[in-house]
Structure formats: C-alpha cells, structure tokens
Write an enzyme that holds these catalytic residues in place. Structure first.
Site, short mmCIF file in Angstrom:
data_model
loop_
_atom_site.label_atom_id
_atom_site.label_comp_id
_atom_site.label_asym_id
_atom_site.label_seq_id
_atom_site.Cartn_x
_atom_site.Cartn_y
_atom_site.Cartn_z
N SER A 143 0.81 -1.22 0.00
CA SER A 143 0.00 0.00 0.00
C SER A 143 0.85 1.28 0.00
O SER A 143 1.51 1.58 -0.98
CB SER A 143 -0.95 -0.04 1.20
N ASP A 171 10.20 5.71 -10.17
CA ASP A 171 9.85 6.33 -11.45
C ASP A 171 10.63 7.62 -11.71
O ASP A 171 10.91 7.95 -12.87
CB ASP A 171 8.35 6.61 -11.50
N LYS A 174 -0.74 -4.24 -3.14
CA LYS A 174 -2.04 -3.63 -2.77
C LYS A 174 -2.09 -2.22 -3.36
O LYS A 174 -1.60 -1.27 -2.77
CB LYS A 174 -2.22 -3.57 -1.26
#
Length: 464
Positions: free
Chosen positions: A301, A312, A326
């Site tokens: 999560s 990224d 998740k």
C-alpha cells in the site's frame, strides 16, 4: 468520496431493514423507483423476508443490531478484502491507531489456521517485555479458545483498559507443550520511524507504518543523521520492508520529502474524470544525497506508493524482492453515531502510470535473503502471499487477465544485520563497492540466460 445517491441508498437500506419487511415492500414498489433500481428493491424484499424469518423463528432471540451489522459486513467483504464496516468502537480504535497510540499488548498479528499468529512484537511494549516472539501461535485468551473468532474479534479481546491483565496460551515451535504468558495491557506508542548510523558513512531509516507522525519523525531522523555523519555521509537507506502501509497523505508527504518536482501518485476512481494527481513541492530533505529503498513481500500500500514514486523519478535505487501488490485506496466514510464505512474507492498508479494492484513493485536489483530451513520448507509448501492470492481481490485493471497478476514474495528479514543480505547489498551500493548499472546489467543477462535455457528445455521436451 462516496456518491450521494449511493449514500442515500445505504441509509435507506438500514432504515428499511430496521423498520420491517413490509416497509421495504412498500418502498420497493414506490412509483418513483427507476427501472434500474427495481431489481435492487426486489432483492431488498428478499432480505426483509429473511430478516423477519430469523427474528421470528430462530432458536434463540437474536440481536437486531448484530444481524444488521453482520449483513452490512457481508455485503462489503463480498466486494474485496479491504472494504469493511467499522462499528463505533472499531472506528474509534482506528482513529486512535492512525494517531500513533492505542491501548493493547503491542503485537502485530494475523490469522493462521484459526488461531492468532504473532507477526512481530513491537519494541518496548508489554508483549515484547513478556517474551512473545515472532511466529508464536496464540490459541486461547484467558483460557477461552480463539478458534471460531475472526481476527478483528480476537484483537478486540486482546485490547482493554490500561493495567488490566490478560493470559495468552502460546504454542511455540521447538517447545513441546503450550504455555501461558500473562501480559498487562498498556498504552502502546507507535514510533513509525527508527534510525541509526551504519558504519560511519550511511544513514539507515526504517519506516514501520504510515501514521500521522511518520513524515514529521522522518524529517527529524534525516536531520539528526545528517548532523551526526556530516561530510562522511554517502547516502541513506530507506527500509520499507514489512511495512503494511497506512495513511495515503503520509505516503504522499514522505515521497515529497525526497522529491523536488513531478507527480507522486495518481488515483483513479470508477470514472476517468475522478482521476487525481498529487505533485511534489520544492525541497528535498536529504539535499540530493543518494537513496536506496528496500522492499519485500511485506511492503504494501503506502510503502508501494513511496517506492514507486522514487523509482519512477530515478530518485532512488529499489532493492529487494517484489512487493505485496495492494494498489487500491480505501476511503473512510463516517456514518455519524453508527461508526464508519471503509470502502475501496480508487486504484492508485505510480507517476509513470503503472498499476500496482495485484502486481506489486519490482525492484531494479533483485536480492533475496537466505532463508532458514524451517521457513524455506514452509514457503515451498504454502508459497508466498501477495494481493493476487487474496480471495476476491480487486483486479489491477478492468479486462486484465488473471495470468498477468503476480505479487508478493518472501517477507523474511534476519534479525542479525550482518546476515541481512538486502541491507548489506544496499550498503555496498552506497559505498561504491557495487555499481547499480553493473548489477542491473548482470541480473538482466542472468535472466535472459535463464529464459533461453527454459525455452530450450521446453523445446527438447516437446521433441521427445
């Protein structure tokens, strides 16, 4: 947020059920009901009839409130594993826990084969002081067996007034007979950030959860490490292993602490116009120092949001094994004096648009821990757990094939830092003993060789 029409429908459902089945029939046949809703109202007729049968004919007089709560929970748990109804007590407990303190024993637990399994005792808590260990199985609470209770019910029994005792019956591997442990409840203060200096040149920061104190404590930790290490500082390790997540806004602010610009996370609800984007603001608390992020199968999560954002933006090198997967957002919708609804309202995506749901974050450099024989045998039989293994889990994208799903990995982390392969690997990267580019190329070459060998083996098998 929940749509007004949906909220009204839920409210009417509860009121109608409490009133009686006849009221539901009348409401369901209202001329104002649309053709789309008529089928729903027919189902409410059925529900009302079943409710009245249970209230009238069950062998013992049932509690109406318990029946309704169970029905609502059944509806929500049928959606996905993370949606649920929080009654007033559970809602208060959740609010206290996200603030970083609550009453209890101080153990992270899960359910396994009908009993409570200790994931880990929290440092400096009653459970840790009483000697409970990771892997312990709790079978009885004050001599009453746990079998038959849900995890939520078992946790509720373990909580209670400060200074009140509770006796746990424990089964421990290597100990022949079950034994009892008396624990005195206390206020549990959760420090979500632990940190220390590794050697004399690397700052190590471990985030254990994302509560209201996480970002503030992270900033204090980095400032203290920077002061202690001075010009010797070669970088930071941000350890997110076995961090189950927490508050979305804290995941965003933690990511923002290491970024100067760009997107942090995208959240998309049922409709595309509900897409929201959270952006970083100027200001990197490390001053641009190198960062290595550690993840494993227990990173879920909010942890995955942070790892994905830093990955990224090429702000950090992610090392370890695939995360839990998740990738959904749960919104807490208060229901006045009736508690709250925890409802999955959106999927989240990394800045580049990657969905993590039922897939997880793949590290740039895969480093696996050497597992003890008992854990190795267990994982061989049971496999590793991830979001994609949960019954009724939300798909990553509409129309995606189940075969594309793959999440989770081992969550084992050695207590001895010298034996912690992932940590030692991260230290070597920051100290320049290993090169990120070299290691990535090496692993890609090994993966290619493995794939080619498998293809040759398959071709040979088909030829035979």
């Amino acid at each position: 947020m929940m749509r007004k029409t949906e909220y009204a429908l839920l409210a009417l459902l509860v009121l109608a059920v409490l009133a009686a089945g006849s009221t539901m029939v009348s409401f369901a046949r209202s001329q104002a009901a649309s053709a789309t809703n008529s089928e729903i109202y027919k189902q409410l007729d059925l529900f009302g009839e079943v409710l009245e049968r249970v209230r009238a004919d069950y062998v013992e007089s049932p509690e109406d409130a318990k029946l309704i709560e169970s029905a609502i929970n059944g509806m929500l748990t049928a959606l996905d594993p993370h949606s649920a109804y929080l009654n007033p007590k559970h809602f208060r407990d959740m609010q206290v826990q996200t603030r970083g303190e609550f009453g209890g024993l101080g153990i992270e637990v899960t359910m396994e084969n009908g009993v409570v399994k200790v994931v880990a005792p929290i440092e400096d808590t009653p459970a840790a002081r009483a000697g409970l260990l990771s892997g312990d199985l709790v079978t009885h609470l004050d001599k009453e067996q746990i079998h038959g209770l849900t995890l939520q019910q078992a946790v509720e029994k373990m909580r209670g007034p400060v200074n009140s005792p509770i006796t746990l019956t424990v089964v421990r591997k290597g100990v022949e007979d079950p034994f009892e442990v008396k624990v005195v409840r206390d206020i549990i203060h959760i420090n979500p950030v632990k940190y220390n200096v590794e050697g004399d040149d690397v700052g190590y920061v471990r985030l254990t959860t994302f509560n209201e104190q996480t970002t503030e404590n992270l900033q204090k930790a980095v400032a203290d490490l920077k002061k202690k290490l001075g010009p010797k500082l070669k970088g930071y390790i941000v350890d997110l292993r076995n961090n189950p997540g927490g508050l979305l806004d804290q995941a965003i602010s933690v990511s923002d602490s290491f970024l100067d610009q760009g997107a942090i996370v995208l959240t998309r609800g049922r409709n595309l116009e509900e897409t929201q984007r959270s952006n970083a603001r100027q200001g990197d608390i490390t001053g641009g120092e190198k960062i290595v992020v550690l993840i494993n199968g227990g990173s879920a999560s909010a942890s995955e949001i942070v790892a994905g954002a830093l990955q990224d933006h090429h702000r950090a090198t992610v090392i370890g094994t695939r995360s839990f997967g998740k990738g959904s957002v749960q919104t807490i919708i208060p229901l006045g004096s009736n508690g709250a609804l925890r409802l999955t309202t959106a999927r989240y995506y990394t800045p580049s648009g990657r969905s993590i749901q039922a897939k997880g974050i793949d590290p740039e450099i895969v480093v696996e821990e050497e597992l003890p024989e008992d854990i190795k045998k267990k994982e061989k039989v049971q496999g590793t757990r991830g979001e994609s293994n949960l019954r009724g889990h939300l798909k990553g994208e509409v129309g995606e094939d189940k075969e594309e799903e793959q999440s989770g990995s081992s969550s084992y982390v050695p207590e001895d830092k010298e034996k912690d392969t992932q940590l030692q690997y991260a230290l070597d990267i920051l100290r320049g003993i290993k090169s990120v580019d070299t290691e990535v190329k090496k692993q890609k070459a090994e993966a290619k060789q493995k794939a080619e060998a498998e293809q040759k083996a398959e071709a040979k098998a088909e030829a035979n």
